[in-house]
Motif scaffolding. Structure first.
Motif: not given
Length: 350
Positions: A95-114
């Motif tokens: 949800t735009l403008g809302t903190v979420s565990a799913a959003g944080g996990s997404s960030v970690l996954t992409v950064l680890n891949l890079c």
């Protein structure tokens, strides 16, 4: 200026927190072709999120789908942006403008891949759109911030710290995300030395031949000769003198309330501060929407705009792209140095 070398480093670009302004910023950035003139930029992120970012920004960027980041290095430049689509989060989870565990996990996954790609030599630098530490901790981040996650993931054993930059001004700090009441306990001759050496070397890696680096004091009025604190006398000045004996042209300590005037007026390239807000307030006051964070001491250059996810305006298309543009340019400069260094090491061992 960007290096005049014909070398074009590979820079991985990520969309940041799915609920923030990152996707629209990246769309705006890649819509400006000059932003990718000096690097082979490769986009990494969820397809639906990239589409939404373009819709919000009101731009369309032509991409070329790839299946692995190893395909980018020898790719011919046809004007298209290589895009590695990943599947890390669903639209229903964001949800735009809302903190979420799913959003944080997404960030970690992409950064680890890079980071994996950088360790494999397929990527020379990483530039990520703003993330949210709270979301990342909900999503699995086990450290106080992303820098400590990077250092752990990349198995960094030496000193590392966050640099904040604005144009040609860089800052390092001896302590970072800790309570202010603990800042004095983090001061030591060794930590001041390490922070100063690190930013000096990083400036050289960014293309500055003879960096002008100064160290700030800790107490009001630089301690007033010891009447307002002795950290300058017992810790900071001895650290500066020892660095000079090593051959580094380090200046200071100077009073923290005036040292940034010298930097602003072009007399310094970098300031080493003693705690977080000592440098952050100055840099953000000088140019909040233009600053860049560099994660110093890592084996690969990693940069990001110094501002946050701006949840309050996410999805409105109002966010300024300037800091993201600056972050990509800095990643490109440092990526050139990283690539040249790796090529030199390869030739030396062949």
């Amino acid at each position: 200026m960007i290096s005049t070398s014909s070398i074009r480093p590979v820079v991985a670009l990520t969309l940041g927190d799915p609920a923030g302004i990152g996707p629209e910023l990246i769309a705006k950035l890649l819509g400006e072709t000059d932003a990718r003139q000096h690097a082979q930029v490769v986009l990494v992120g969820d397809s639906w999120l990239w589409e939404r970012g373009q819709d919000i920004a009101g731009v369309r960027v032509q991409t070329d789908i790839i299946s692995d980041l190893s395909e980018v290095r020898d790719r011919l430049d046809d004007g298209l942006v290589p895009f590695l689509p990943v599947d890390t989060v669903q639209p229903s989870q964001v949800t735009l403008g809302t903190v979420s565990a799913a959003g944080g996990s997404s960030v970690l996954t992409v950064l680890n891949l890079c980071m994996d790609a950088a360790l494999a030599g397929d990527v020379d630098a990483i530039c990520f759109a703003p993330l949210n530490k709270h979301a990342m901790k909900l999503g699995g981040l086990e450290f106080e911030d992303e820098l400590h996650h990077f250092a752990h993931y990349l198995q960094v054993k030496d000193y590392f710290c966050e640099f904040n930059t604005l144009g040609d001004i860089w800052t390092a700090r001896v302590s970072s995300h800790i309570p202010l009441k603990d800042a004095a306990n983090w001061l030591s001759v060794e930590r001041v030395q390490k922070a100063t050496r690190l930013i000096y070397r990083s400036l050289i890696d960014s293309g500055i031949t003879n960096p002008r680096v100064a160290v700030a004091g800790f107490n009001p009025h630089n301690g007033d000769g010891g009447t307002c604190g002795r950290e300058e006398i017992e810790i900071i000045a001895p650290a500066v003198e020892s660095l000079k004996r090593e051959g580094l042209p380090i200046q200071g300590p100077y009073p923290a309330d005036t040292i940034f005037l010298q930097a602003r007026d072009g007399h310094l390239d970098a300031v080493v501060t003693m705690y977080h807000d000592q440098g952050q307030i100055a840099i953000k006051l000088l140019g909040f929407s233009k600053g860049v964070t560099v994660h110093g001491g890592l084996p690969i250059p990693i940069t990001t705009p110094a501002h946050g996810t701006a949840y309050d305006i996410a999805g409105q298309g109002r966010a300024s792209v300037q800091a993201t543009y600056n972050a990509l340019l800095k990643a490109t400069r440092m990526g050139v140095s990283a690539l040249q260094r790796r090529q030199s090491e390869s030739m030396a061992t062949s």
